[in-house]
Design a protein around this motif. Structure first.
Motif, PDB file in Angstrom:
ATOM      1  N   HIS A  50       0.809  -1.212   0.000  1.00 46.82           N
ATOM      2  CA  HIS A  50       0.000   0.000   0.000  1.00 46.82           C
ATOM      3  C   HIS A  50       0.848   1.271   0.000  1.00 46.82           C
ATOM      4  CE1 HIS A  50      -2.945  -3.011   1.456  1.00 46.82           C
ATOM      5  NE2 HIS A  50      -3.816  -2.248   0.803  1.00 46.82           N
ATOM      6  N   ASN A  51       2.033   1.215   0.596  1.00 48.48           N
ATOM      7  CA  ASN A  51       2.860   2.407   0.670  1.00 48.48           C
ATOM      8  C   ASN A  51       3.647   2.654  -0.612  1.00 48.48           C
ATOM      9  OD1 ASN A  51       3.648   4.378   3.070  1.00 48.48           O
ATOM     10  ND2 ASN A  51       5.490   4.074   1.841  1.00 48.48           N
ATOM     11  N   PHE A  52       3.932   1.563  -1.370  1.00 46.98           N
ATOM     12  CA  PHE A  52       4.764   1.720  -2.562  1.00 46.98           C
ATOM     13  C   PHE A  52       4.162   1.059  -3.799  1.00 46.98           C
ATOM     14  CE2 PHE A  52       8.094   1.745   0.892  1.00 46.98           C
ATOM     15  CZ  PHE A  52       8.352   3.096   0.819  1.00 46.98           C
ATOM     16  N   THR A  53       3.997  -0.271  -3.761  1.00 48.11           N
ATOM     17  CA  THR A  53       3.697  -1.039  -4.964  1.00 48.11           C
ATOM     18  C   THR A  53       2.420  -0.571  -5.652  1.00 48.11           C
ATOM     19  OG1 THR A  53       4.768  -2.954  -3.948  1.00 48.11           O
ATOM     20  CG2 THR A  53       3.398  -3.354  -5.898  1.00 48.11           C
ATOM     21  N   ALA A  54       1.328  -0.459  -4.899  1.00 45.51           N
ATOM     22  CA  ALA A  54       0.057  -0.056  -5.501  1.00 45.51           C
ATOM     23  C   ALA A  54       0.085   1.390  -5.972  1.00 45.51           C
ATOM     24  CB  ALA A  54      -1.082  -0.260  -4.501  1.00 45.51           C
ATOM     25  N   ASN A  63      -1.739   3.112 -13.987  1.00 48.87           N
ATOM     26  CA  ASN A  63      -1.267   1.909 -13.294  1.00 48.87           C
ATOM     27  C   ASN A  63      -1.824   1.828 -11.871  1.00 48.87           C
ATOM     28  OD1 ASN A  63       0.232   0.950 -15.451  1.00 48.87           O
ATOM     29  ND2 ASN A  63       2.049   2.116 -14.865  1.00 48.87           N
ATOM     30  N   VAL A  64      -2.018   2.973 -11.234  1.00 43.60           N
ATOM     31  CA  VAL A  64      -2.601   2.992  -9.887  1.00 43.60           C
ATOM     32  C   VAL A  64      -4.061   2.557  -9.961  1.00 43.60           C
ATOM     33  CG1 VAL A  64      -3.203   4.463  -7.921  1.00 43.60           C
ATOM     34  CG2 VAL A  64      -1.003   4.769  -9.081  1.00 43.60           C
ATOM     35  N   LEU A  65      -4.774   3.031 -10.964  1.00 42.10           N
ATOM     36  CA  LEU A  65      -6.174   2.627 -11.121  1.00 42.10           C
ATOM     37  C   LEU A  65      -6.283   1.124 -11.374  1.00 42.10           C
ATOM     38  CD1 LEU A  65      -7.458   5.601 -13.325  1.00 42.10           C
ATOM     39  CD2 LEU A  65      -7.792   5.265 -10.875  1.00 42.10           C
ATOM     40  N   ILE A  86      -5.427   4.238  -1.696  1.00 40.13           N
ATOM     41  CA  ILE A  86      -5.372   2.862  -2.207  1.00 40.13           C
ATOM     42  C   ILE A  86      -6.361   1.997  -1.444  1.00 40.13           C
ATOM     43  CG2 ILE A  86      -3.924   0.827  -2.474  1.00 40.13           C
ATOM     44  CD1 ILE A  86      -3.290   3.095  -4.417  1.00 40.13           C
ATOM     45  N   ARG A  87      -6.330   2.067  -0.128  1.00 38.20           N
ATOM     46  CA  ARG A  87      -7.229   1.226   0.674  1.00 38.20           C
ATOM     47  C   ARG A  87      -8.693   1.569   0.396  1.00 38.20           C
ATOM     48  NH1 ARG A  87      -5.131  -1.889   4.585  1.00 38.20           N
ATOM     49  NH2 ARG A  87      -2.895  -1.703   5.018  1.00 38.20           N
ATOM     50  N   THR A  88      -8.979   2.847   0.175  1.00 40.69           N
ATOM     51  CA  THR A  88     -10.361   3.249  -0.107  1.00 40.69           C
ATOM     52  C   THR A  88     -10.820   2.709  -1.460  1.00 40.69           C
ATOM     53  OG1 THR A  88     -10.097   5.270   1.194  1.00 40.69           O
ATOM     54  CG2 THR A  88     -11.920   5.207  -0.370  1.00 40.69           C
ATOM     55  N   MET A  89      -9.969   2.842  -2.482  1.00 44.93           N
ATOM     56  CA  MET A  89     -10.354   2.356  -3.816  1.00 44.93           C
ATOM     57  C   MET A  89     -10.474   0.842  -3.857  1.00 44.93           C
ATOM     58  SD  MET A  89      -8.480   4.855  -6.597  1.00 44.93           S
ATOM     59  CE  MET A  89      -6.806   4.713  -5.952  1.00 44.93           C
ATOM     60  N   GLU A  90      -9.704   0.137  -3.023  1.00 39.24           N
ATOM     61  CA  GLU A  90      -9.785  -1.330  -3.003  1.00 39.24           C
ATOM     62  C   GLU A  90     -11.166  -1.824  -2.568  1.00 39.24           C
ATOM     63  OE1 GLU A  90      -5.188  -2.779  -2.070  1.00 39.24           O
ATOM     64  OE2 GLU A  90      -6.566  -2.347  -0.409  1.00 39.24           O
ATOM     65  N   ARG A  91     -11.827  -1.055  -1.723  1.00 40.84           N
ATOM     66  CA  ARG A  91     -13.114  -1.525  -1.196  1.00 40.84           C
ATOM     67  C   ARG A  91     -14.317  -0.699  -1.656  1.00 40.84           C
ATOM     68  NH1 ARG A  91     -10.502   0.822   3.372  1.00 40.84           N
ATOM     69  NH2 ARG A  91     -11.556   2.719   4.118  1.00 40.84           N
ATOM     70  N   THR A  92     -14.048   0.340  -2.486  1.00 41.47           N
ATOM     71  CA  THR A  92     -15.140   1.228  -2.899  1.00 41.47           C
ATOM     72  C   THR A  92     -15.097   1.433  -4.408  1.00 41.47           C
ATOM     73  OG1 THR A  92     -14.909   2.400  -0.790  1.00 41.47           O
ATOM     74  CG2 THR A  92     -16.259   3.444  -2.507  1.00 41.47           C
ATOM     75  N   PRO A  93     -16.180   1.150  -5.107  1.00 42.19           N
ATOM     76  CA  PRO A  93     -16.208   1.429  -6.548  1.00 42.19           C
ATOM     77  C   PRO A  93     -16.356   2.922  -6.804  1.00 42.19           C
ATOM     78  CG  PRO A  93     -18.340   0.602  -5.833  1.00 42.19           C
ATOM     79  CD  PRO A  93     -17.436   0.514  -4.639  1.00 42.19           C
ATOM     80  N   PRO A  94     -15.934   3.378  -7.981  1.00 41.21           N
ATOM     81  CA  PRO A  94     -16.125   4.797  -8.297  1.00 41.21           C
ATOM     82  C   PRO A  94     -17.612   5.113  -8.468  1.00 41.21           C
ATOM     83  CG  PRO A  94     -15.277   3.602 -10.198  1.00 41.21           C
ATOM     84  CD  PRO A  94     -15.269   2.638  -9.053  1.00 41.21           C
ATOM     85  N   PRO A  95     -18.012   6.381  -8.306  1.00 38.02           N
ATOM     86  CA  PRO A  95     -17.177   7.565  -8.084  1.00 38.02           C
ATOM     87  C   PRO A  95     -16.713   7.689  -6.638  1.00 38.02           C
ATOM     88  CG  PRO A  95     -19.467   8.204  -8.165  1.00 38.02           C
ATOM     89  CD  PRO A  95     -19.441   6.739  -8.491  1.00 38.02           C
TER      90      PRO A  95
END
Length: 333
Positions: free
Chosen positions: A138-142, A285-287, A182-191
């Motif tokens: 979460h701090n680097f790779t994602a 790449n983050v998305l 990152i943690r928020t996007m992992e568990r929440t779809p957009p928007p």
């Protein structure tokens, strides 16, 4: 009984009875017993005066008046004590103006964080939180920071060896609040439209504007057709909302692994431009790393230094002042 002895005994008894009276009824009973005109012990003393020899009558009469005056004075004082509120008797006069208690205030950084949340809330952003101890994913790779990137250098981060052993992989104190997006996007779809405010840790050389621990506000917006123009508008409006309409902000082209294009955000302080954060469009790449389709949605992200905004508003020239716990400084906010 000899007159002087009778006066002394009368005085001792009267003082004891009046002092022991705890209610108005008890005090009235003592008054009747010792000072009553029709009956009572004072009348008995008056009878003794008539039995005194003529040559002693003047001296004995003076003594009688002294005793009577003392008992009357004591009775009056006790009456006033019983009429006063009980708390005043204990030393607190509730009729006096109160003393304003000395209470603490929120730390200036806490005040700033709360105001940031309020401003961004009016812009439609929701405040979220995340852990301060993070893994490398979460701090680097994602965040599109590859293994060979200098940002991962152990000398530029606070890795926690013991925690790494127990968790099965390297862990560190987060170096940025971008981990929360990152943690928020992992568990929440957009928007998505969020901000995250909290502490971050970097082994920076400490000076007037740098510290090993400081606070960031991370912002993220992901939706269809999000643009760089929207990012710049949000940041400009935020700066004006917190610092006033006369604040000057500029954007300089830069590079961050997790945004493309990227900019650094500066504000004018006196005659000097000072960096207050970084921003840009979320890198595809983050998305992808969180399962979003970069062909369907776009987004912007930004990270702002809370301390520097607070320093600019209050004309604080040294970041160390916020963490020296000097009450003389903190009471000014």
């Amino acid at each position: 009984m000899e007159p002087n002895a009778a006066f002394d005994e009368y005085e001792r008894s009267a003082v004891a009875a009046i002092s022991a009276a705890a209610t108005a009824e008890q005090l009235e009973a003592a008054r009747v017993e010792f000072l009553g005109k029709k009956q009572g012990r004072l009348k008995d003393l008056q009878k003794l005066l008539g039995q005194v020899a003529a040559e002693e009558r003047r001296v004995i009469g003076q003594r009688f008046n002294e005793v009577k005056t003392k008992v009357e004075s004591l009775l009056s004082s006790r009456q006033k004590e019983l009429d006063r509120p009980k708390r005043v008797i204990a030393g607190i006069d509730i009729t006096l103006p109160g003393r304003t208690p000395k209470i603490g205030v929120l730390h200036p950084i806490t005040q700033t964080i709360e105001e940031f949340k309020d401003i961004m809330g009016r812009f439609g952003f929701t405040a979220v939180e995340g852990p301060e101890i993070e893994d490398e994913q979460h701090n680097f790779t994602a965040l599109n920071i590859p293994a060979e990137h200098p940002a991962r250098d152990p000398l530029d981060n606070f890795y926690i060896a013991a925690a790494g052993v127990s968790s099965g992989g390297p862990v560190l104190l987060r170096s940025q609040t971008s981990t929360v997006q990152i943690r928020t996007m992992e568990r929440t779809p957009p928007p998505i439209r969020i901000v995250s405010l909290g502490r971050v840790y970097r082994p920076d050389t400490q000076d007037d504007t740098h510290s090993c621990m400081f606070h960031q506000m991370e912002g993220l917006m992901v939706d269809r057709d999000v643009t760089m123009a929207q990012l710049k508008t949000v940041l400009a409006l935020f700066a004006k909302a917190y610092l006033g309409e006369d604040v000057k902000v500029r954007f300089r082209p830069s590079f961050f692994p997790f945004t493309e294009p990227s900019v650094e955000v500066d504000m004018l302080w006196g005659e000097t431009w000072i960096e207050v954060g970084g921003a840009g469009m979320v890198d595809p790449n983050v998305l992808r790393a969180v399962g979003y389709d970069p062909e369907a949605v776009t987004g912007f992200a930004f990270g702002l230094g809370v301390e520097r905004f607070c320093m600019r508003r209050h004309e604080v020239r040294n970041i160390r002042l916020f963490y020296e716990n000097d009450a003389r400084f903190l009471r000014q906010f």
